[in-house]
Structures are given as structure tokens and as C-alpha cells.
Scaffold this motif. Sequence first.
Motif, PDB file in Angstrom:
ATOM      1  N   LEU A  80      -0.287  -9.151   7.638  1.00 14.48           N
ATOM      2  CA  LEU A  80      -0.935 -10.449   7.871  1.00 14.48           C
ATOM      3  C   LEU A  80      -2.388 -10.548   7.416  1.00 14.48           C
ATOM      4  N   PRO A  81      -3.263  -9.584   7.734  1.00 13.08           N
ATOM      5  CA  PRO A  81      -4.662  -9.749   7.316  1.00 13.08           C
ATOM      6  C   PRO A  81      -4.819  -9.902   5.802  1.00 13.08           C
ATOM      7  N   ALA A  82      -4.125  -9.074   5.054  1.00 11.20           N
ATOM      8  CA  ALA A  82      -4.233  -9.146   3.593  1.00 11.20           C
ATOM      9  C   ALA A  82      -3.568 -10.406   3.059  1.00 11.20           C
ATOM     10  N   ASP A 110      -0.777  -1.958  -7.032  1.00  6.28           N
ATOM     11  CA  ASP A 110      -0.931  -2.956  -5.976  1.00  6.28           C
ATOM     12  C   ASP A 110       0.431  -3.425  -5.470  1.00  6.28           C
ATOM     13  N   VAL A 111       1.361  -3.619  -6.394  1.00  6.63           N
ATOM     14  CA  VAL A 111       2.710  -4.062  -6.010  1.00  6.63           C
ATOM     15  C   VAL A 111       3.401  -2.988  -5.169  1.00  6.63           C
ATOM     16  N   ALA A 112       3.262  -1.730  -5.564  1.00  6.20           N
ATOM     17  CA  ALA A 112       3.867  -0.629  -4.804  1.00  6.20           C
ATOM     18  C   ALA A 112       3.300  -0.571  -3.393  1.00  6.20           C
ATOM     19  N   LEU A 113       1.994  -0.770  -3.264  1.00  6.52           N
ATOM     20  CA  LEU A 113       1.373  -0.765  -1.933  1.00  6.52           C
ATOM     21  C   LEU A 113       1.897  -1.916  -1.079  1.00  6.52           C
ATOM     22  N   TRP A 114       2.066  -3.090  -1.686  1.00  6.02           N
ATOM     23  CA  TRP A 114       2.619  -4.229  -0.942  1.00  6.02           C
ATOM     24  C   TRP A 114       4.053  -3.955  -0.496  1.00  6.02           C
ATOM     25  N   ILE A 115       4.838  -3.366  -1.377  1.00  8.66           N
ATOM     26  CA  ILE A 115       6.237  -3.077  -1.040  1.00  8.66           C
ATOM     27  C   ILE A 115       6.319  -2.070   0.103  1.00  8.66           C
ATOM     28  N   VAL A 116       5.559  -0.994  -0.004  1.00 10.81           N
ATOM     29  CA  VAL A 116       5.578   0.033   1.043  1.00 10.81           C
ATOM     30  C   VAL A 116       5.055  -0.545   2.360  1.00 10.81           C
ATOM     31  N   VAL A 176       7.897  12.280   9.402  1.00  8.92           N
ATOM     32  CA  VAL A 176       7.109  12.731   8.252  1.00  8.92           C
ATOM     33  C   VAL A 176       7.196  11.718   7.109  1.00  8.92           C
ATOM     34  N   VAL A 177       8.380  11.189   6.855  1.00  9.58           N
ATOM     35  CA  VAL A 177       8.533  10.187   5.792  1.00  9.58           C
ATOM     36  C   VAL A 177       7.687   8.953   6.110  1.00  9.58           C
ATOM     37  N   LEU A 178       7.774   8.461   7.350  1.00 13.82           N
ATOM     38  CA  LEU A 178       6.985   7.289   7.726  1.00 13.82           C
ATOM     39  C   LEU A 178       5.487   7.589   7.686  1.00 13.82           C
ATOM     40  N   LEU A 179       5.110   8.796   8.085  1.00 11.33           N
ATOM     41  CA  LEU A 179       3.706   9.205   8.034  1.00 11.33           C
ATOM     42  C   LEU A 179       3.195   9.196   6.600  1.00 11.33           C
ATOM     43  N   VAL A 180       3.964   9.757   5.678  1.00 13.80           N
ATOM     44  CA  VAL A 180       3.546   9.817   4.269  1.00 13.80           C
ATOM     45  C   VAL A 180       3.412   8.400   3.698  1.00 13.80           C
ATOM     46  N   LEU A 181       4.353   7.531   4.017  1.00 13.27           N
ATOM     47  CA  LEU A 181       4.275   6.152   3.524  1.00 13.27           C
ATOM     48  C   LEU A 181       3.053   5.426   4.098  1.00 13.27           C
ATOM     49  N   ALA A 182       2.785   5.610   5.381  1.00 14.22           N
ATOM     50  CA  ALA A 182       1.615   4.986   5.994  1.00 14.22           C
ATOM     51  C   ALA A 182       0.319   5.559   5.410  1.00 14.22           C
ATOM     52  N   ALA A 183       0.305   6.862   5.161  1.00 12.49           N
ATOM     53  CA  ALA A 183      -0.878   7.486   4.555  1.00 12.49           C
ATOM     54  C   ALA A 183      -1.113   6.950   3.151  1.00 12.49           C
ATOM     55  N   PHE A 184      -0.040   6.710   2.411  1.00 15.96           N
ATOM     56  CA  PHE A 184      -0.140   6.131   1.067  1.00 15.96           C
ATOM     57  C   PHE A 184      -0.798   4.747   1.133  1.00 15.96           C
ATOM     58  N   VAL A 185      -0.371   3.921   2.072  1.00 13.45           N
ATOM     59  CA  VAL A 185      -0.961   2.584   2.216  1.00 13.45           C
ATOM     60  C   VAL A 185      -2.423   2.699   2.642  1.00 13.45           C
ATOM     61  N   ALA A 186      -2.716   3.570   3.593  1.00  8.33           N
ATOM     62  CA  ALA A 186      -4.103   3.747   4.035  1.00  8.33           C
ATOM     63  C   ALA A 186      -4.986   4.209   2.884  1.00  8.33           C
ATOM     64  N   TRP A 187      -4.516   5.202   2.124  1.00 13.63           N
ATOM     65  CA  TRP A 187      -5.288   5.698   0.980  1.00 13.63           C
ATOM     66  C   TRP A 187      -5.529   4.592  -0.030  1.00 13.63           C
ATOM     67  N   GLY A 188      -4.474   3.884  -0.387  1.00  9.57           N
ATOM     68  CA  GLY A 188      -4.607   2.850  -1.408  1.00  9.57           C
ATOM     69  C   GLY A 188      -5.491   1.700  -0.992  1.00  9.57           C
ATOM     70  N   ARG A 189      -5.368   1.279   0.243  1.00 11.09           N
ATOM     71  CA  ARG A 189      -6.136   0.108   0.708  1.00 11.09           C
ATOM     72  C   ARG A 189      -7.549   0.461   1.143  1.00 11.09           C
ATOM     73  N   PHE A 190      -7.791   1.701   1.548  1.00 11.48           N
ATOM     74  CA  PHE A 190      -9.171   2.114   1.824  1.00 11.48           C
ATOM     75  C   PHE A 190      -9.882   2.430   0.516  1.00 11.48           C
ATOM     76  N   GLY A 191      -9.141   2.895  -0.473  1.00 12.55           N
ATOM     77  CA  GLY A 191      -9.742   3.414  -1.691  1.00 12.55           C
ATOM     78  C   GLY A 191      -9.635   2.519  -2.889  1.00 12.55           C
ATOM     79  N   PRO A 192      -8.935   2.983  -3.920  1.00 12.97           N
ATOM     80  CA  PRO A 192      -8.992   2.326  -5.220  1.00 12.97           C
ATOM     81  C   PRO A 192      -8.342   0.949  -5.294  1.00 12.97           C
ATOM     82  N   TYR A 193      -7.509   0.604  -4.334  1.00 13.52           N
ATOM     83  CA  TYR A 193      -6.800  -0.682  -4.398  1.00 13.52           C
ATOM     84  C   TYR A 193      -7.100  -1.554  -3.187  1.00 13.52           C
ATOM     85  N   ALA A 194      -8.346  -1.460  -2.698  1.00 18.44           N
ATOM     86  CA  ALA A 194      -8.765  -2.270  -1.560  1.00 18.44           C
ATOM     87  C   ALA A 194      -8.774  -3.749  -1.944  1.00 18.44           C
TER      88      ALA A 194
END
Length: 124
Positions: free
Chosen positions: A63-65, A2-8, A105-123
Amino acid sequence: MDVALWIVAGLLALVFLAAGAMKLTQPKDKLATSGLTWTEDFSGGAVKAIGALELLAALGLVLPAALGVVSILTPLAAAGLVLVMIGAAVTHARRKETSAIAVNVVLLVLAAFVAWGRFGPYAF
């Protein structure tokens, strides 16, 4: 995790807040001379629209979170940034600007990581 997702998400928000604000406040010609040569391929309105999308996504990442209101907007903002970065990479590929594609690509991967985490196991 969760902390990693917030940082990213926070880092992405800072990057896209700055990038979006720059595109919204600077004229297209000034952006082109400052190194954003891709703006030559787009109308001034399209550049402003891209800036607005980046700015809104930056706000939507945090902001929403943070406020606990409609927190589904956080992964949606991240997914939107994935789409924006795909478009940016395609634009840079057409212009043969390979160093810019690496940043996309770097920004895409970071955004995909946040999307995956917040849509999935760390919503929220």
C-alpha cells in the motif's frame, strides 16, 4: 528489477495477508488442530499479535508504495517480516519441525530481497 521486487512483494503480501487473517480470526485450538501445532507453545494473545503483525506487514509491503505515501514503510515491512521469520524458524527448530523451517527460510529470503531492493538501489 523493479518489476521483480513488485512481484515478490505482492506474493509475500498475499501469503502474509492470508496467514495473518487466519491467526486473527481462528481460535488458537482450531489453529493447532489444523496443523499449526506451534500455537500450543504460545498464548492466544501472542498468536493474535503475530497475526496482526503479519497482516500489517502484508499491507505495508504494497500500500505505501502503491499509493505513493510514506513509501519507506515498504522496506520496513519487509525487514519486519525477516524478523518474524527468524522467530518462526527458531520456534520450529525448538520443536524439531524441519519442514516448516524450510518454508520460513524461503519467506525470509524473499522478504530480505524486498528489503534490500527497496532500501537500496531500487528505492521509491
